[in-house]
Scaffold this motif. Structure first.
Motif, PDB file in Angstrom:
ATOM      1  N   VAL A 107      52.651  32.211-103.751  1.00  0.00           N
ATOM      2  CA  VAL A 107      53.150  32.007-102.648  1.00  0.00           C
ATOM      3  C   VAL A 107      53.644  33.750-102.491  1.00  0.00           C
ATOM      4  CG1 VAL A 107      55.859  31.403-102.004  1.00  0.00           C
ATOM      5  CG2 VAL A 107      54.453  29.483-103.306  1.00  0.00           C
ATOM      6  N   TYR A 108      53.627  33.952-101.405  1.00  0.00           N
ATOM      7  CA  TYR A 108      54.421  34.919-100.786  1.00  0.00           C
ATOM      8  C   TYR A 108      55.431  35.500-100.995  1.00  0.00           C
ATOM      9  CZ  TYR A 108      49.520  37.516-100.280  1.00  0.00           C
ATOM     10  OH  TYR A 108      48.104  38.320-100.392  1.00  0.00           O
ATOM     11  N   PRO A 109      55.573  36.550-101.683  1.00  0.00           N
ATOM     12  CA  PRO A 109      57.220  37.286-101.167  1.00  0.00           C
ATOM     13  C   PRO A 109      57.367  37.364 -99.519  1.00  0.00           C
ATOM     14  CG  PRO A 109      56.227  38.883-101.848  1.00  0.00           C
ATOM     15  CD  PRO A 109      55.409  37.441-102.760  1.00  0.00           C
ATOM     16  N   ARG A 110      59.174  37.336 -99.077  1.00  0.00           N
ATOM     17  CA  ARG A 110      58.900  37.438 -97.255  1.00  0.00           C
ATOM     18  C   ARG A 110      58.548  38.630 -97.557  1.00  0.00           C
ATOM     19  NH1 ARG A 110      61.856  33.706 -94.619  1.00  0.00           N
ATOM     20  NH2 ARG A 110      62.880  32.281 -96.044  1.00  0.00           N
ATOM     21  N   GLU A 111      58.456  39.896 -98.071  1.00  0.00           N
ATOM     22  CA  GLU A 111      58.414  41.342 -98.299  1.00  0.00           C
ATOM     23  C   GLU A 111      56.802  41.479 -97.872  1.00  0.00           C
ATOM     24  OE1 GLU A 111      62.119  40.737-100.289  1.00  0.00           O
ATOM     25  OE2 GLU A 111      59.513  39.761-100.940  1.00  0.00           O
ATOM     26  N   ILE A 112      55.850  40.619 -97.710  1.00  0.00           N
ATOM     27  CA  ILE A 112      54.981  40.897 -97.124  1.00  0.00           C
ATOM     28  C   ILE A 112      53.979  39.591 -96.052  1.00  0.00           C
ATOM     29  CG2 ILE A 112      53.842  42.696 -99.330  1.00  0.00           C
ATOM     30  CD1 ILE A 112      52.696  39.877-100.896  1.00  0.00           C
ATOM     31  N   ARG A 113      55.212  38.963 -95.939  1.00  0.00           N
ATOM     32  CA  ARG A 113      54.240  37.819 -95.455  1.00  0.00           C
ATOM     33  C   ARG A 113      54.246  38.670 -93.792  1.00  0.00           C
ATOM     34  NH1 ARG A 113      58.590  32.863 -95.889  1.00  0.00           N
ATOM     35  NH2 ARG A 113      57.398  32.494 -98.375  1.00  0.00           N
ATOM     36  N   PRO A 114      53.619  37.918 -93.028  1.00  0.00           N
ATOM     37  CA  PRO A 114      53.182  38.722 -91.603  1.00  0.00           C
ATOM     38  C   PRO A 114      54.308  38.479 -90.390  1.00  0.00           C
ATOM     39  CG  PRO A 114      52.387  35.905 -91.675  1.00  0.00           C
ATOM     40  CD  PRO A 114      52.905  36.630 -92.777  1.00  0.00           C
ATOM     41  N   ARG A 115      54.815  40.391 -90.063  1.00  0.00           N
ATOM     42  CA  ARG A 115      55.889  40.007 -89.172  1.00  0.00           C
ATOM     43  C   ARG A 115      55.422  40.498 -87.445  1.00  0.00           C
ATOM     44  NH1 ARG A 115      59.412  37.286 -91.874  1.00  0.00           N
ATOM     45  NH2 ARG A 115      59.642  37.853 -94.333  1.00  0.00           N
ATOM     46  N   THR A 116      54.245  40.499 -87.289  1.00  0.00           N
ATOM     47  CA  THR A 116      53.696  40.444 -85.894  1.00  0.00           C
ATOM     48  C   THR A 116      54.161  39.519 -84.925  1.00  0.00           C
ATOM     49  OG1 THR A 116      52.247  41.242 -84.717  1.00  0.00           O
ATOM     50  CG2 THR A 116      51.448  39.599 -86.377  1.00  0.00           C
ATOM     51  N   LYS A 117      54.234  39.516 -83.802  1.00  0.00           N
ATOM     52  CA  LYS A 117      54.805  38.067 -82.698  1.00  0.00           C
ATOM     53  C   LYS A 117      52.827  37.786 -82.541  1.00  0.00           C
ATOM     54  CE  LYS A 117      58.320  39.611 -81.161  1.00  0.00           C
ATOM     55  NZ  LYS A 117      59.115  40.472 -79.268  1.00  0.00           N
ATOM     56  N   TRP A 118      53.330  37.087 -83.079  1.00  0.00           N
ATOM     57  CA  TRP A 118      51.561  36.111 -82.676  1.00  0.00           C
ATOM     58  C   TRP A 118      52.127  34.602 -81.833  1.00  0.00           C
ATOM     59  CZ3 TRP A 118      51.275  31.369 -85.479  1.00  0.00           C
ATOM     60  CH2 TRP A 118      52.428  30.861 -86.860  1.00  0.00           C
ATOM     61  N   ASP A 119      50.903  34.026 -80.800  1.00  0.00           N
ATOM     62  CA  ASP A 119      50.452  33.121 -80.348  1.00  0.00           C
ATOM     63  C   ASP A 119      50.183  31.973 -80.839  1.00  0.00           C
ATOM     64  OD1 ASP A 119      51.874  34.430 -77.795  1.00  0.00           O
ATOM     65  OD2 ASP A 119      50.273  36.232 -78.638  1.00  0.00           O
ATOM     66  N   GLY A 120      48.657  31.951 -82.086  1.00  0.00           N
ATOM     67  CA  GLY A 120      48.004  31.581 -82.125  1.00  0.00           C
ATOM     68  C   GLY A 120      47.648  31.674 -83.792  1.00  0.00           C
ATOM     69  N   LEU A 121      47.579  30.382 -84.206  1.00  0.00           N
ATOM     70  CA  LEU A 121      46.859  30.066 -85.577  1.00  0.00           C
ATOM     71  C   LEU A 121      45.677  30.255 -85.707  1.00  0.00           C
ATOM     72  CD1 LEU A 121      47.671  31.337 -88.240  1.00  0.00           C
ATOM     73  CD2 LEU A 121      49.188  28.287 -88.338  1.00  0.00           C
ATOM     74  N   ALA A 122      45.094  30.355 -86.710  1.00  0.00           N
ATOM     75  CA  ALA A 122      43.670  30.425 -87.054  1.00  0.00           C
ATOM     76  C   ALA A 122      43.828  29.940 -88.412  1.00  0.00           C
ATOM     77  CB  ALA A 122      42.813  31.332 -86.330  1.00  0.00           C
ATOM     78  N   LEU A 123      43.548  29.051 -89.283  1.00  0.00           N
ATOM     79  CA  LEU A 123      43.252  28.619 -90.428  1.00  0.00           C
ATOM     80  C   LEU A 123      41.504  28.995 -90.266  1.00  0.00           C
ATOM     81  CD1 LEU A 123      45.518  25.698 -90.390  1.00  0.00           C
ATOM     82  CD2 LEU A 123      45.858  28.174 -92.217  1.00  0.00           C
ATOM     83  N   MET A 124      41.312  28.826 -91.938  1.00  0.00           N
ATOM     84  CA  MET A 124      39.929  29.177 -91.882  1.00  0.00           C
ATOM     85  C   MET A 124      39.651  27.794 -92.997  1.00  0.00           C
ATOM     86  SD  MET A 124      38.003  32.283 -91.879  1.00  0.00           S
ATOM     87  CE  MET A 124      37.339  32.721 -91.967  1.00  0.00           C
ATOM     88  N   ALA A 125      39.561  26.638 -91.800  1.00  0.00           N
ATOM     89  CA  ALA A 125      38.939  25.717 -93.393  1.00  0.00           C
ATOM     90  C   ALA A 125      39.265  24.469 -92.236  1.00  0.00           C
ATOM     91  CB  ALA A 125      41.159  25.270 -93.919  1.00  0.00           C
ATOM     92  N   THR A 126      38.992  23.305 -92.264  1.00  0.00           N
ATOM     93  CA  THR A 126      38.385  21.784 -91.539  1.00  0.00           C
ATOM     94  C   THR A 126      39.684  21.840 -91.091  1.00  0.00           C
ATOM     95  OG1 THR A 126      37.954  20.018 -92.571  1.00  0.00           O
ATOM     96  CG2 THR A 126      36.141  21.534 -92.984  1.00  0.00           C
TER      97      THR A 126
END
Length: 268
Positions: free
Chosen positions: A30-49
């Motif tokens: 689990v990442y602490p909030r301080e290093i989670r992504p803060r940029t605005k994004w429109d879509g999510l790409a997951l490296m999974a099926t």
């Protein structure tokens, strides 16, 4: 020659428009909030099926029924995975190892709640003969007797890689020391996996995934009706350089549709 882990997020600009925002994560942590992504994004790409959310649901239910069961079962398999998980359990100031894999699942639930587009980058072997062929060749390679013989020396090499990554990498601001150590452990885990697979097969895999990432970005442009879209790509921290190289070399995007998702949670 080892390359340092790049903790800071990166952005890759697609020549056709839009960008891929690469956010490195560590498996089972689990990442602490301080290093989670803060940029605005429109879509999510997951490296999974596309089957991954169902796996997460099953793991979450198993964890509710019997806390710690997922880690225990993973440890029973032995090998490199067990070594990585065992190393994490020695670190007191991180949250992990956790199953389901915390960061990609958290971002997936956030995307559902906020009606963002989600793409699953890995093809399904059930529907894709080329991907199935690649997976079969990978399985043949890692079970080769010479490859298996090299695993005898894996424990010492894993430790050396971990220590070297700790020396050459730099933490980002606000990062706790044990999270940085966990990153080096995860990086060593990834490098060991890639050594077993070999440059040719890993390169073929990354080229296909890069084409699908670019295809997802193209579909996101169409869905949003603009060219400045941002596709968030959480990925194993240790594979950042390979993904960027594959994206730079990618010529033809492979069309990929966004997943049908139903909101059932929120960002944790």
């Amino acid at each position: 020659m080892l390359q340092p882990l790049e903790w800071a997020d990166a952005r890759w600009e697609d020549p056709d428009g839009g960008s891929v925002y690469l956010h490195g994560i560590l498996p089972c942590i689990v990442y602490p909030r301080e290093i989670r992504p803060r940029t605005k994004w429109d879509g999510l790409a997951l490296m999974a099926t596309e089957d991954e959310p169902q796996v997460w649901q099953e793991e979450a239910q198993a964890e509710r029924d019997s806390p710690g069961i997922n880690v225990a079962e993973a440890m029973l398999g032995g090998g490199l995975d067990a070594r990585y998980l065992d190393s994490l359990m020695l670190l007191e100031d991180i949250t992990g190892p956790n199953f389901p894999d915390p960061e990609p699942r958290r971002l997936f639930l956030f995307a559902q709640k906020n009606h963002k587009y989600v793409f699953f980058i890995e093809p399904s072997a059930d529907d894709d003969d080329d991907w199935l062929d690649l997976l079969e060749r990978q399985a043949t390679k890692i079970t080769n007797p010479m490859v298996l013989l090299k695993t005898i020396f894996q424990k010492g090499r894993y430790r050396r890689i971990h220590l070297e990554l700790s020396k050459i990498s730099k933490p980002v601001s606000g990062m706790e020391p044990e999270l940085f150590i966990a990153g080096s452990l995860a990086g060593a885990w990834w490098i060991e996996q890639e050594l077993r697979l070999g440059v040719e097969l890993s390169g073929e895999r990354d080229a296909r995934l890069a084409a699908r990432i670019r295809g997802a970005l193209g579909e996101l442009r169409n869905k949003c009706g603009r060219n400045d879209v941002v596709l968030l790509l959480p990925h194993h921290l240790g594979r950042r350089n390979e993904l960027l190289s594959a994206l730079e070399s990618s010529v033809t995007p492979e069309h990929i549709s966004c997943a049908d998702t139903v909101s059932e949670g929120e960002e944790e």
